[in-house]
Write an enzyme that holds these catalytic residues in place. Structure first.
Site, PDB file in Angstrom:
ATOM      1  N   ARG A 188      -4.219 -20.228   4.156  1.00  0.00           N
ATOM      2  CA  ARG A 188      -3.293 -19.994   3.049  1.00  0.00           C
ATOM      3  C   ARG A 188      -2.250 -18.970   3.517  1.00  0.00           C
ATOM      4  NH1 ARG A 188      -8.159 -18.456  -0.679  1.00  0.00           N
ATOM      5  NH2 ARG A 188      -8.607 -17.478   1.318  1.00  0.00           N
ATOM      6  N   ASP A 213     -13.512 -15.996   3.364  1.00  0.00           N
ATOM      7  CA  ASP A 213     -12.104 -15.730   3.634  1.00  0.00           C
ATOM      8  C   ASP A 213     -12.006 -14.974   4.945  1.00  0.00           C
ATOM      9  OD1 ASP A 213     -11.487 -16.983   1.296  1.00  0.00           O
ATOM     10  OD2 ASP A 213     -11.004 -15.155   0.180  1.00  0.00           O
ATOM     11  N   GLU A 245     -13.720 -11.618   2.669  1.00  0.00           N
ATOM     12  CA  GLU A 245     -14.398 -11.846   1.395  1.00  0.00           C
ATOM     13  C   GLU A 245     -15.412 -12.975   1.547  1.00  0.00           C
ATOM     14  OE1 GLU A 245     -11.977 -12.466  -2.066  1.00  0.00           O
ATOM     15  OE2 GLU A 245     -10.638 -10.781  -1.616  1.00  0.00           O
ATOM     16  N   LYS A 283      -7.767  -3.253  -3.299  1.00  0.00           N
ATOM     17  CA  LYS A 283      -8.002  -4.307  -4.286  1.00  0.00           C
ATOM     18  C   LYS A 283      -9.191  -3.977  -5.174  1.00  0.00           C
ATOM     19  CE  LYS A 283     -10.094  -7.107  -0.572  1.00  0.00           C
ATOM     20  NZ  LYS A 283      -9.992  -8.390   0.160  1.00  0.00           N
ATOM     21  N   ARG A 289      -9.626 -20.105   4.344  1.00  0.00           N
ATOM     22  CA  ARG A 289     -10.787 -20.367   3.492  1.00  0.00           C
ATOM     23  C   ARG A 289     -11.712 -21.326   4.245  1.00  0.00           C
ATOM     24  NH1 ARG A 289     -12.079 -20.358  -1.824  1.00  0.00           N
ATOM     25  NH2 ARG A 289     -11.512 -18.163  -1.577  1.00  0.00           N
ATOM     26  N   ARG A 348      -0.041 -11.496   0.139  1.00  0.00           N
ATOM     27  CA  ARG A 348      -1.209 -12.289  -0.240  1.00  0.00           C
ATOM     28  C   ARG A 348      -1.019 -13.760   0.102  1.00  0.00           C
ATOM     29  NH1 ARG A 348      -0.888 -10.939  -6.401  1.00  0.00           N
ATOM     30  NH2 ARG A 348       1.236 -11.526  -5.856  1.00  0.00           N
ATOM     31  N   ASN A 400     -16.846 -15.645  -1.164  1.00  0.00           N
ATOM     32  CA  ASN A 400     -16.733 -16.121  -2.537  1.00  0.00           C
ATOM     33  C   ASN A 400     -17.925 -16.992  -2.892  1.00  0.00           C
ATOM     34  OD1 ASN A 400     -13.720 -15.405  -3.379  1.00  0.00           O
ATOM     35  ND2 ASN A 400     -13.733 -16.009  -1.228  1.00  0.00           N
ATOM     36  N   LYS A 459     -16.222  -9.324  -3.075  1.00  0.00           N
ATOM     37  CA  LYS A 459     -15.619  -8.339  -2.182  1.00  0.00           C
ATOM     38  C   LYS A 459     -16.683  -7.505  -1.474  1.00  0.00           C
ATOM     39  CE  LYS A 459     -11.585  -9.401  -4.171  1.00  0.00           C
ATOM     40  NZ  LYS A 459     -12.013 -10.285  -5.269  1.00  0.00           N
TER      41      LYS A 459
END
Length: 315
Positions: free
Chosen positions: A224, A272, A280, A159, A209, A232, A282, A124
């Protein structure tokens, strides 16, 4: 080639979706020997990084997808490469494991991703290094900071910094009566850092993604799309995955982030993106390989194995 894979228990994975399984499968297809380890198999003895490993053989069989060899003690530094694929939470046990992998790296193994990067590049928080392509974002412990952020934007996402799969992510609007308890829960009464971002209405078209292999994006992404009534898009939270080509705005973001990933020895990452904003980065155990492969006939895990081999040859 002899590689190790540090992961969650292989007995509990879904091979139809699991990216780590696909990595093992592709390494095996190249004739590489794969050693299976879990976090509690790692240790340091007199300055040497060790693992209690078992060789693993995998097959495309949902009833019996793996077979493990006998347990043996190996020096991690004698492996050619180690894939660190342990899922979050990013807690102190995870950090301690990166110390062991640091030693393994010093003693000869290529660790993917770099243990230093795993510690430095929180999924994050690392977005703060790229504010020009991110939605407005704050990281704080203070309730007043989050209240002011909500007053400014009227619609925000709150979050934790250590979660995954959409866990404990809240959408809060100005009229919400629960803002106080949400902030208290996430910050544990101002004792833990949390994040807030401006809500992106483009989430209705998907949280994309984008997978990065050695600083370069895969040309297709997985959007997504949230389930009805959900904020979400995470697949673990019921989102629906729709593969699609990389857009020009996605490419603009990857052009900025990619060179920084290379500098930090991050061979495999998942960005993301909502709309044209990065939310984000990852780096621990990015997923969505299987879904993109199925839609477009790519072989992302094999591309990663080639990137690992090339990096070893260059070192």
């Amino acid at each position: 080639m002899k590689i190790g894979v540090v992961m969650d228990p292989i007995s509990s994975i879904n091979i139809q979706k699991d990216s780590t399984f696909e990595m093992i499968w592709q390494a095996q297809s190249l004739g590489w020997q794969v050693e299976y380890l879990e976090l509690n198999d790692l240790s340091i003895v007199n300055g040497i990084a060790y693992g209690a490993s078992r060789s693993v053989t995998v097959r495309q069989d949902s009833n019996k997808w793996y077979e493990l060899g006998e347990n043996k003690r190996i020096k991690l530094g004698e492996l050619d490469a180690i894939l660190m694929r342990k899922d979050p939470p990013f807690d102190m046990e995870f950090v301690y494991s990166t110390y062991i992998l640091d030693l393994a790296e010093q003693q000869g193994a290529l660790v993917v991703n770099s243990p230093q990067a795993l510690r430095d590049c929180n999924e994050k928080a690392y977005c703060a290094w790229f504010p020009e392509v991110c939605p407005e974002t704050i990281i704080s412990r203070k309730a007043e900071d989050f209240r002011q952020f909500l007053a400014k934007h009227q619609d925000i996402i709150l979050k934790p910094l250590d979660g995954m799969g959409g866990a404990s992510i809240f959408r809060v609007q100005s009229e919400s009566a629960n803002i106080g308890v949400i902030i208290e829960t996430l910050t544990k009464h101002e004792s833990v850092f949390a994040m807030a971002q401006q809500y992106m209405t483009e989430i209705s078209k998907g949280d994309k993604r984008v997978l990065m292999v050695n600083g370069e994006p895969v040309p297709y992404v997985l959007a997504r799309i949230p389930a009805q009534g959900e904020t979400r898009g995470n697949l673990a939270a019921g989102g629906r995955g729709v593969a699609q080509p990389l857009s020009d705005s996605d490419r603009a973001i990857t052009d900025i982030v990619g060179p920084e990933l290379i500098k930090r020895n991050i061979l495999f990452a998942g960005l993301d993106i909502i709309g044209d904003r990065l939310t984000e980065i990852n780096v621990t155990s990015p997923t969505c390989i299987k879904e993109i492969n199925a839609a477009y006939g790519t072989n992302i895990a094999l591309d990663l194995m080639h990137a690992i081999k090339n990096k070893l040859q260059q070192s």
